[in-house]
Design a protein around this motif. Structure first.
Motif, PDB file in Angstrom:
ATOM      1  N   MET A   1       5.072   1.936   1.827  1.00 34.31           N
ATOM      2  CA  MET A   1       6.205   1.976   0.904  1.00 34.31           C
ATOM      3  C   MET A   1       7.437   2.651   1.511  1.00 34.31           C
ATOM      4  O   MET A   1       8.569   2.252   1.229  1.00 34.31           O
TER       5      MET A   1
ATOM      6  N   SER B   1       8.052  -2.661  -7.005  1.00 36.53           N
ATOM      7  CA  SER B   1       6.747  -2.364  -6.424  1.00 36.53           C
ATOM      8  C   SER B   1       5.718  -2.280  -7.534  1.00 36.53           C
ATOM      9  O   SER B   1       5.922  -1.584  -8.534  1.00 36.53           O
TER      10      SER B   1
ATOM     11  N   ARG C   1       0.857  -1.179   0.000  1.00 38.64           N
ATOM     12  CA  ARG C   1       0.000   0.000   0.000  1.00 38.64           C
ATOM     13  C   ARG C   1       0.896   1.231   0.000  1.00 38.64           C
ATOM     14  O   ARG C   1       2.056   1.160   0.388  1.00 38.64           O
ATOM     15  N   PRO C   2       0.362   2.391  -0.392  1.00 35.21           N
ATOM     16  CA  PRO C   2       1.191   3.612  -0.344  1.00 35.21           C
ATOM     17  C   PRO C   2       1.743   3.888   1.049  1.00 35.21           C
ATOM     18  O   PRO C   2       2.889   4.340   1.190  1.00 35.21           O
ATOM     19  N   GLU C   3       0.948   3.579   2.085  1.00 36.92           N
ATOM     20  CA  GLU C   3       1.361   3.886   3.459  1.00 36.92           C
ATOM     21  C   GLU C   3       2.571   3.062   3.917  1.00 36.92           C
ATOM     22  O   GLU C   3       3.279   3.464   4.847  1.00 36.92           O
TER      23      GLU C   3
ATOM     24  N   ASP D   1       2.181  -0.988  -8.741  1.00 38.44           N
ATOM     25  CA  ASP D   1       1.111  -0.003  -8.567  1.00 38.44           C
ATOM     26  C   ASP D   1       1.492   1.203  -7.715  1.00 38.44           C
ATOM     27  O   ASP D   1       0.986   2.297  -7.953  1.00 38.44           O
ATOM     28  N   PHE D   2       2.343   1.039  -6.696  1.00 34.92           N
ATOM     29  CA  PHE D   2       2.589   2.132  -5.766  1.00 34.92           C
ATOM     30  C   PHE D   2       4.049   2.568  -5.801  1.00 34.92           C
ATOM     31  O   PHE D   2       4.966   1.757  -5.608  1.00 34.92           O
ATOM     32  N   GLU D   3       4.256   3.862  -6.000  1.00 36.74           N
ATOM     33  CA  GLU D   3       5.593   4.434  -6.045  1.00 36.74           C
ATOM     34  C   GLU D   3       6.141   4.638  -4.643  1.00 36.74           C
ATOM     35  O   GLU D   3       5.408   5.002  -3.716  1.00 36.74           O
TER      36      GLU D   3
ATOM     37  N   TRP E   1       7.177  -0.091 -10.584  1.00 38.24           N
ATOM     38  CA  TRP E   1       8.226   0.813 -10.131  1.00 38.24           C
ATOM     39  C   TRP E   1       9.447  -0.018  -9.746  1.00 38.24           C
ATOM     40  O   TRP E   1       9.346  -0.934  -8.946  1.00 38.24           O
TER      41      TRP E   1
ATOM     42  N   THR F   1       7.877   7.075  -2.792  1.00 39.62           N
ATOM     43  CA  THR F   1       8.195   8.498  -2.978  1.00 39.62           C
ATOM     44  C   THR F   1       9.439   8.932  -2.217  1.00 39.62           C
ATOM     45  O   THR F   1       9.939  10.035  -2.439  1.00 39.62           O
TER      46      THR F   1
END
Length: 258
Positions: free
Chosen positions: A202, A221, A198-200, A223-225, A244, A227
């Protein structure tokens, strides 16, 4: 013939179908003379399996919990007291086995499309026998996609839920699947670590990769980068999801401190 996938239906149709199936199986089991508590357990297990149709974490929980909650409401309205108290622990136990509490902050069963990683070798070539880890392998969809991309690699999977670990091992006998916490187990021995989180989570994955991946190893990864790092490459996979790709040592984006 085109396959019908309820996961692609507009919400709440997947939930309605799952609940209807659970009730139909429950009534059929009772009609065959099965004890009420065991009919409850098996029908609830079907609901947990159907929870994969939910597109989000909360929708999966709603699908899985819908049947036992509706049965409880029905029995209460009828004044029925035929179920022993322990029987109501069966649905909760099934949920906790498949969705352990300590893994709720991670991605809950996001299946990897089979062809999502087919372009990965063009960006991240691996030698014969390279060790590749699917961190949080669930039912093995990611391992199957990795096998399609890297048939020469030695594939490993880590999964905290032991029922999912068991099912993944049965579905992917060619992979080494273990029950482990992906955040506590070392990633240092792998040439590539694949995540569908999930983004949280990463940023946590990047921190772990920076601390443990040896130079030249890859973090992938879907779907989710991440950052908090700069990707080596990114592209849209068949089916529309983004891939990614990061390589150790993972760089820090300009303007951020390590």
């Amino acid at each position: 013939m085109r396959r019908i996938n309820p996961a692609h239906w507009q919400w709440p149709l997947p939930a309605v179908l799952a609940w209807a199936l659970c009730w139909a199986v429950f009534r059929e089991l009772l009609g065959q003379g099965m004890a009420l508590q065991w009919a409850l357990g098996l029908s609830s297990a079907l609901g947990v399996a159907c929870s994969l149709w939910g597109a989000t974490w909360w929708r999966r929980l709603l699908i899985a919990a819908g049947f036992p909650l509706s049965l409880a409401a029905s029995l209460s309205a009828l004044g029925a007291d035929s179920l022993p108290a322990w029987a109501w622990l069966l649905p909760l136990g099934l949920l906790l086995l498949v969705y352990p509490v300590n893994a709720w902050r991670d991605a809950p069963l996001f299946p990897t499309p089979l062809h999502a990683l087919v372009d990965l070798p063009a960006h991240a070539p691996l030698p014969q026998g390279a060790h590749v880890l699917d961190a949080g392998c669930g039912l093995g969809h990611g391992l199957q996609a990795l096998r399609l991309a890297y048939p020469q690699a030695e594939l490993h999977g880590m999964e905290w839920s032991w029922p999912l670990r068991l099912l993944c091992g049965l579905r992917c006998p060619w992979a080494r699947v273990t029950r482990a916490d992906i955040w506590k187990a070392s990633w240092g021995s792998y040439d590539m670590v694949y995540l569908f989180q999930r983004p949280e989570s990463m940023a946590r994955a990047v921190d772990k990769a920076r601390a443990e991946l040896r130079p030249g190893a890859w973090l992938v990864s879907l779907d989710f980068e991440a950052t908090t790092s700069t990707p080596r490459a990114s592209w849209r996979a068949p089916g529309g999801k983004m891939v990614w790709l990061y390589q150790a040592p993972l760089p820090v984006p300009p303007g951020e401190s390590a």
